[in-house]
Design a protein around this motif. Structure first.
Motif, short mmCIF file in Angstrom:
data_model
loop_
_atom_site.label_atom_id
_atom_site.label_comp_id
_atom_site.label_asym_id
_atom_site.label_seq_id
_atom_site.Cartn_x
_atom_site.Cartn_y
_atom_site.Cartn_z
N ARG A 361 -8.81 -17.44 4.94
CA ARG A 361 -8.11 -16.24 5.40
C ARG A 361 -6.63 -16.31 4.99
O ARG A 361 -6.02 -15.31 4.57
N GLN A 362 -6.03 -17.50 5.12
CA GLN A 362 -4.64 -17.66 4.73
C GLN A 362 -4.47 -17.45 3.22
O GLN A 362 -3.51 -16.78 2.77
N LYS A 363 -5.41 -18.02 2.44
CA LYS A 363 -5.34 -17.83 0.99
C LYS A 363 -5.50 -16.36 0.63
O LYS A 363 -4.82 -15.85 -0.28
N LEU A 366 -2.29 -14.60 1.35
CA LEU A 366 -1.28 -14.90 0.34
C LEU A 366 -1.58 -14.19 -0.97
O LEU A 366 -0.67 -13.67 -1.64
N LEU A 367 -2.88 -14.18 -1.37
CA LEU A 367 -3.26 -13.54 -2.62
C LEU A 367 -2.99 -12.03 -2.56
O LEU A 367 -2.52 -11.42 -3.53
N ARG A 368 -3.33 -11.42 -1.42
CA ARG A 368 -3.07 -9.99 -1.28
C ARG A 368 -1.56 -9.71 -1.35
O ARG A 368 -1.11 -8.71 -1.93
N GLU A 369 -0.81 -10.64 -0.76
CA GLU A 369 0.64 -10.45 -0.81
C GLU A 369 1.17 -10.54 -2.24
O GLU A 369 2.06 -9.78 -2.65
N VAL A 370 0.57 -11.47 -3.03
CA VAL A 370 0.99 -11.60 -4.42
C VAL A 370 0.67 -10.31 -5.18
O VAL A 370 1.51 -9.78 -5.92
N HIS A 371 -0.57 -9.81 -5.02
CA HIS A 371 -0.94 -8.57 -5.70
C HIS A 371 -0.05 -7.41 -5.25
O HIS A 371 0.33 -6.55 -6.07
N HIS A 372 0.27 -7.39 -3.98
CA HIS A 372 1.11 -6.30 -3.46
C HIS A 372 2.51 -6.34 -4.10
O HIS A 372 3.05 -5.30 -4.52
N SER A 410 -0.94 1.22 -15.43
CA SER A 410 -2.32 0.73 -15.41
C SER A 410 -2.41 -0.65 -14.77
O SER A 410 -3.27 -0.92 -13.93
N LEU A 411 -1.46 -1.52 -15.15
CA LEU A 411 -1.41 -2.86 -14.53
C LEU A 411 -1.14 -2.76 -13.04
O LEU A 411 -1.72 -3.48 -12.22
N ALA A 412 -0.27 -1.85 -12.66
CA ALA A 412 0.05 -1.67 -11.23
C ALA A 412 -1.18 -1.19 -10.47
O ALA A 412 -1.43 -1.61 -9.32
N THR A 413 -1.94 -0.31 -11.10
CA THR A 413 -3.16 0.18 -10.45
C THR A 413 -4.15 -0.96 -10.24
O THR A 413 -4.82 -1.06 -9.19
N ILE A 414 -4.27 -1.84 -11.25
CA ILE A 414 -5.19 -2.98 -11.12
C ILE A 414 -4.76 -3.85 -9.94
O ILE A 414 -5.60 -4.22 -9.09
N HIS A 415 -3.51 -4.18 -9.84
CA HIS A 415 -3.05 -5.03 -8.75
C HIS A 415 -3.15 -4.33 -7.40
O HIS A 415 -3.38 -4.98 -6.36
N ARG A 416 -3.01 -3.00 -7.40
CA ARG A 416 -3.17 -2.27 -6.15
C ARG A 416 -4.63 -2.36 -5.67
O ARG A 416 -4.89 -2.57 -4.49
N ASN A 417 -5.56 -2.21 -6.63
CA ASN A 417 -6.97 -2.32 -6.25
C ASN A 417 -7.33 -3.74 -5.80
O ASN A 417 -8.11 -3.93 -4.87
N LEU A 418 -6.74 -4.73 -6.46
CA LEU A 418 -6.97 -6.10 -6.02
C LEU A 418 -6.39 -6.34 -4.63
O LEU A 418 -6.98 -7.06 -3.81
N TYR A 419 -5.29 -5.72 -4.35
CA TYR A 419 -4.67 -5.85 -3.03
C TYR A 419 -5.54 -5.17 -1.96
O TYR A 419 -5.70 -5.70 -0.85
N GLN A 420 -6.10 -4.02 -2.32
CA GLN A 420 -6.91 -3.28 -1.35
C GLN A 420 -8.31 -3.88 -1.18
O GLN A 420 -8.98 -3.58 -0.20
N THR A 421 -8.76 -4.70 -2.16
CA THR A 421 -10.07 -5.34 -2.05
C THR A 421 -9.91 -6.60 -1.23
O THR A 421 -9.66 -7.68 -1.76
N SER A 422 -10.06 -6.46 0.08
CA SER A 422 -9.81 -7.57 1.00
C SER A 422 -11.05 -8.45 1.11
O SER A 422 -12.14 -7.96 1.36
N GLY A 423 -10.87 -9.74 0.90
CA GLY A 423 -11.95 -10.70 1.10
C GLY A 423 -12.99 -10.70 0.00
O GLY A 423 -14.06 -11.26 0.18
N GLN A 424 -12.75 -10.05 -1.16
CA GLN A 424 -13.73 -10.02 -2.23
C GLN A 424 -13.11 -10.56 -3.51
O GLN A 424 -11.92 -10.36 -3.76
N ALA A 425 -13.96 -11.23 -4.31
CA ALA A 425 -13.46 -11.83 -5.55
C ALA A 425 -13.80 -10.98 -6.76
O ALA A 425 -13.54 -11.39 -7.88
#
Length: 570
Positions: A361-363, A366-372, A410-425
């Motif tokens: 959960r902590q990772k 942190l990962l979501r924060e990085v993408h954000h 486009s890169l920003a959109t990718i990172h936004r989707n990664l940020y919004q995809t919580s708990g999935q790889a």
């Protein structure tokens, strides 16, 4: 056959069945001993019955023996007197009548070797003719007891004791005979029910019987050819001529001459006694009862708790159901120790899983924060580029800045989707590409005119390692398409973007735009060629095949690539 053996083994492989087999084998010797002992009891009962039958036979035959012995003695006495009195028939006849005062006897007389009876208790002399019995007596003159089923005087069945008579020189003169009516002996009644009493001569011929002589013949035992009934043991059991298994007692009344044979059905020994009738049934029932009790005890103290422990393990493995110590309070100590070890193991696993989940959960945070933050930084760069683009007066600079602006977005959109995809790889590409396409088209439409957009995205999930280059490829392909898009006069330009799934774990993305009729392909000398180089690079990164063609006023870009298996989130 293999399936049948597999099913049989799966049934035998169960703990309860194995315990039942072991208990059955362990108790089997006891059952065998019990059956042997039961058979011994039955044998003892039959032996006692045989002794009783012999005793009853001896008791029942006493009176008959006395009468026959008296007849033999009287015949012997007459054999000494007859030679003297044959010359005086009247005296001889009077002697015969005097000896016949005993009511048990019906006839007394003398017959010579020609079957002539000159002296007897009959009214006058007579001849009965040559018979088989007389022929045997002449061949071997000796004292003997015989039966005559039709006596010449009375016409009834009689038993007669015969004794040879010799003259002074030792020559055979004839025989004296004392007859006992058959009915006199046959009226005796034996106290034993179902018992039959017979008398036999030395040839095994029935002399007396409680019924008819024909019925008596059916009661005699079945013997092998050549066997002599008078040579049988004192007591024996075999099947009678009537097909009924019987117990027999053979007692010599006059050894070598007269025998008493008694019999009763074999099932009489066990009549009314269920145990004796079925000596093996009771031990078998005891064995089954012991097996059931042993199986019940094993189930109560072992199997039941083992099954409960198995279900607890399955419940923990499937739903993480927690097992308590109270559930095994009634189990034996050894099984309680096993349950305690399992409960301790589950507590440790639950604690370790909780720590792992907390770390993940902590990772994830942190990962979501990085993408954000990356998304925010890219959007900031895109904003700066937009400001710079508005200040520039050169069309070429603005086009270059616009191309870079689209790539950054486009890169920003990718990172936004990664940020919004919580708990999935992995990333759902249908939603992700839809967002990128509409964003790029919206910016292009605001600059020029409206575009007729068609999208068709299959539900495909990709790892970020494939999602990022595919997103950049689609962005570059759309940027290139919007750069050269055109239409027939009077209609809106059209743009089509699709992602389809192919067999063998492949996918294909297609970008198609309309062009002005008779338009030529993009001139490589007038364009920088950066977009094509980027698309080629992204295609190689995806290990796919990149293809471009112009046909029917449509410019199409194809990319076919293998879909990698999704990796678990670490």
């Amino acid at each position: 056959m293999k399936n049948i053996l597999s099913r049989v083994w799966s049934g035998v492989d169960r703990l309860g069945v194995r315990l039942a087999i072991v208990l059955a084998v362990a108790l089997l010797p006891l059952m065998i001993i019990s059956i042997v002992r039961s058979q011994s009891v039955v044998s003892e009962a039959v032996a006692r019955s045989q002794g009783a039958l012999v005793g009853e036979t001896l008791r029942a035959v006493q009176e008959e023996v006395i009468i026959i012995e008296r007849a033999k003695a009287l015949a012997q006495a007459l054999s000494r007197s007859v030679p003297i009195m044959l010359d005086d028939p009247e005296l001889c006849t009077r002697l015969m009548h005097d000896k016949l005062n005993d009511t048990a006897f019906s006839f007394a007389g003398f017959y010579d070797t020609t079957s002539y009876v000159p002296c007897s208790t009959a009214d006058e002399p007579f001849s009965f003719g040559m018979t088989v019995d007389l022929a045997e007596q002449l061949a071997d003159p000796k004292p003997i007891v015989l039966i005559n089923e039709q006596a010449p005087i009375s016409g009834e069945s009689v038993i007669y004791a015969s004794h040879p008579v010799f003259d002074t020189d030792g020559s055979l003169m004839g025989f004296t005979a004392i007859s006992v009516p058959h009915k006199r002996l046959r009226t005796w009644v034996w106290d034993e029910p179902d018992a039959v009493f017979l008398t036999l001569n030395s040839q095994g011929k029935v002399l007396t019987s409680p019924g008819s002589l024909e019925d008596a013949e059916l009661i005699l035992p079945q013997l092998e050819p050549g066997q002599d009934i008078t040579k049988q043991p004192v007591s024996f059991s075999t099947v009678g001529r009537d097909g009924i298994e019987r117990l027999y007692a053979l007692v010599p009344v006059v050894k070598g001459e007269l025998y008493a044979l008694s019999s009763w059905p074999m099932d009489r020994e066990v009549q009314g006694d269920f145990y004796l009738k079925n000596p093996a049934l009771f031990p078998a029932l005891m064995w089954l009862a012991s097996l059931v009790v042993a199986w019940f005890a094993a189930s109560l103290f072992v199997t039941r708790h083992v099954i409960k422990l198995k279900r607890s393990m399955q419940g923990f493995a499937e739903t993480r159901t927690v097992t308590t110590h109270n559930q095994f309070a009634a189990a034996p100590k050894e099984l309680r120790e096993v349950a305690d070890a399992f409960i301790g193991m589950t507590d440790t696993i639950m604690h370790d899983e909780a720590q792992i989940e907390d770390t993940l959960r902590q990772k994830d945070v942190l990962l979501r924060e990085v993408h954000h933050r990356v998304k925010n930084n890219l959007q900031l760069i895109a904003s700066i580029m937009s400001m710079q683009m508005r200040q520039s007066r050169s069309k070429e600079v603005r086009q270059l800045m616009q191309s870079l602006h689209d790539r950054v977005n486009s890169l920003a959109t990718i990172h936004r989707n990664l940020y919004q995809t919580s708990g999935q790889a992995d990333i759902s590409m249908d939603e992700h590409l839809d967002a990128i396409v509409h964003q790029v088209v919206r910016m292009a439409a605001s600059r020029d005119k409206s575009i007729d957009l068609k999208t068709d995205f299959a539900s495909i999930r990709l790892n970020p390692d494939q999602a990022v280059p595919l997103s950049l490829f689609v962005t570059e392909a759309m940027t290139n398409a919007l750069k050269y898009i055109g239409s027939v006069k009077g209609s809106s330009p059209s743009l089509s973007v699709s992602l389809v799934s192919l067999p063998d774990d492949y996918a294909q993305v297609t970008v198609t735009n309309s062009v002005t009729p008779n338009a030529a392909a993009p001139d490589a000398e007038k364009s920088s060629g950066l977009g094509s180089e980027l698309m080629e690079a992204f295609s190689e990164q995806l290990e796919g095949e990149f293809e471009v063609n112009l046909d029917n006023n449509q410019f199409t870009v194809h990319l076919t690539f293998p879909v990698e298996a999704l990796t678990a989130k670490s």
